[in-house]
Design a protein around this motif. Structure first.
Motif, short mmCIF file in Angstrom:
data_model
loop_
_atom_site.label_atom_id
_atom_site.label_comp_id
_atom_site.label_asym_id
_atom_site.label_seq_id
_atom_site.Cartn_x
_atom_site.Cartn_y
_atom_site.Cartn_z
N GLN A 253 0.83 -1.21 0.00
CA GLN A 253 0.00 0.00 0.00
C GLN A 253 0.86 1.26 0.00
OE1 GLN A 253 -3.64 0.26 2.59
NE2 GLN A 253 -2.65 -1.48 3.59
N TRP A 255 3.96 1.67 -0.89
CA TRP A 255 4.72 1.87 -2.12
C TRP A 255 3.83 2.52 -3.19
CZ3 TRP A 255 7.24 -3.69 -2.58
CH2 TRP A 255 8.12 -3.86 -1.52
N THR A 256 2.61 2.02 -3.31
CA THR A 256 1.68 2.62 -4.28
C THR A 256 1.41 4.08 -3.94
OG1 THR A 256 0.64 0.48 -4.65
CG2 THR A 256 -0.61 2.43 -5.30
N TRP A 259 4.30 6.43 -4.76
CA TRP A 259 4.42 6.70 -6.20
C TRP A 259 3.38 7.73 -6.64
CZ3 TRP A 259 7.84 6.55 -9.80
CH2 TRP A 259 7.46 6.62 -11.15
N VAL A 260 2.16 7.59 -6.11
CA VAL A 260 1.10 8.55 -6.46
C VAL A 260 1.46 9.94 -5.95
CG1 VAL A 260 -1.32 9.17 -6.07
CG2 VAL A 260 -0.70 6.78 -6.52
N TRP A 287 -6.64 5.28 -1.07
CA TRP A 287 -5.45 4.61 -1.60
C TRP A 287 -4.84 3.64 -0.59
CZ3 TRP A 287 -3.77 4.45 -6.50
CH2 TRP A 287 -4.25 5.42 -7.39
#
Length: 399
Positions: A253, A255-256, A259-260, A287
């Motif tokens: 979670q 890491w995503t 990046w966002v 997210w």
């Protein structure tokens, strides 16, 4: 310790300048690595100034600059250590042995007295950086056997002591259950096999012994088996939309989300000061889960730097790993035996931090940054002796 070395370096520089016996630190050869380790300070400084334009009170607390400042001190520390005879610097090998054994004792005690299944905090850092550093100290102990002469009684005793240090490092790695450090070791093993100055038969025997140890640990240790099996289970559950707040699930979670956040703030990031707020906002948008907002970083060094310091921070952390790695690789290719051994240690240091950094933010702790800076400087001083250049001969064997 780091700042004591800095003071000694400044005093030494002034003394040498007064005597006019040597130039002050500098030269084209060293500027790439000195700049490389100073880039995180530049990135953090620019990000802090950008925040200060909107929130001037940020300048009253500059703690976010502490860790990158320690990395930026490489230049004076390197200059100081290059004034020290190599035979003295090589005594650090015994510090590696002592450090690995001490780590084994400390971790065993923490597991014995802790009410948690796995104690999270060990001394000044958490379990993953602790196990990663212990792993490196064990590898350094093993590699430094090349500095010992097995033809003498003292040399044979030194080999035994260094093997104990290597075993202690492996013991910490297994006991900790730190899967990020296990991943880092798996990434380092092909490199160690390719570059270690040993015969192929000896390398194969060493790899076989390590693999046998890991298989036995999985078979006989419920702790090791549970950590491996749970990682597989948590990945499967995450992909199915369940278990989002597991150890692996939280990392995926974060890491995503990192990046966002980087995509929304690509130049200087959201800043270290506002990372927590950014994660709360990401949870509000769905997210990540609310539980994931409790982590102080994204459990990936590169993504954390992208999210908080933007592309400038991403380039900076790559420089911290890859520029030293290039220097050490060059020493391994062109140096004498003692220099190649130091070069291999330095290469494992840089790439070991990169490997552990895939699942942890090693430089979130200032003491870990100080360790990396001092060890990089020390191994550079051994890999590139001040007299004779890269092709200079070794300084002789240690006992």
């Amino acid at each position: 310790m780091l700042f004591l070395l800095l003071v000694l370096a400044l005093v030494g520089a002034l003394w040498r300048w007064r005597r006019a016996s040597a130039p002050l630190p500098g030269g084209v050869r060293w500027w790439p690595i000195c700049v490389g380790l100073a880039l995180p300070l530049v990135a953090a400084g620019l990000s802090t100034l950008a925040v200060a334009l909107r929130e001037p009170q940020v300048l009253q607390d500059l703690k976010e600059l502490d860790t990158p400042l320690r990395l930026a001190l490489l230049a004076p520390i390197l200059w100081l250590l290059r004034q020290v005879p190599a035979r003295w610097l090589k005594l650090f090998e015994w510090g590696c042995v002592a450090g690995a054994v001490a780590a084994a004792v400390i971790l065993t005690h923490r597991f014995a007295v802790s009410e948690e299944i796995r104690p999270n905090q060990i001394l000044f850092t958490n379990l993953l950086p602790f196990s990663g550093i212990a792993m490196l100290l064990g590898l350094f102990s093993l590699i430094s056997i090349g500095w010992s002469d097995p033809a003498t009684r003292a040399g044979r005793a030194a080999v035994v002591a260094k093997m104990i240090g290597a075993i202690a490092g492996l013991y910490v790695l297994l006991l900790s259950g730190a899967r990020g450090s296990w991943l880092a070791l798996a990434l380092l093993m092909p490199l160690l096999y390719w570059l270690a100055p040993l015969r192929s038969r000896t390398k194969l025997a060493g790899i076989g012994l390590l693999l046998a140890t890991l298989v036995l640990a999985y078979h006989f240790s419920g702790h090791v088996r549970e950590r491996i099996d749970s990682a597989y289970t948590e990945v499967i559950e995450y992909r199915a939309g369940h278990g989002l707040d597991s150890s692996v699930g939280n990392r995926l979670q974060l890491w995503t989300a990192a990046w966002v956040v980087f995509q929304s703030n690509p130049i200087l990031g959201v800043s270290r000061q506002h990372y927590g707020q950014a994660m709360v906002e990401m949870a509000r948008k769905g997210w990540i889960t609310p539980t994931a907002t409790g982590y102080r970083h994204s459990h990936n060094e590169f993504l954390f730097n992208l999210a908080t310091l933007g592309i400038v921070g991403g380039v900076a952390i790559l420089a911290v790993w890859l520029v030293p790695a290039w220097y050490f690789f060059k020493a391994m290719r062109h140096g004498a035996k003692d220099q190649r051994i130091a070069g291999l240690m330095g290469l494992l240091l840089a790439l070991g931090f990169l490997g552990v950094g895939l699942t942890e933010v090693m430089f979130a702790t200032s003491m870990v940054a100080a360790f990396y800076c001092v060890m990089t400087a020390l191994l550079l001083a051994l890999a590139y002796p001040p007299h004779g250049g890269i092709a200079a001969g070794g300084a002789g064997r240690a006992p």
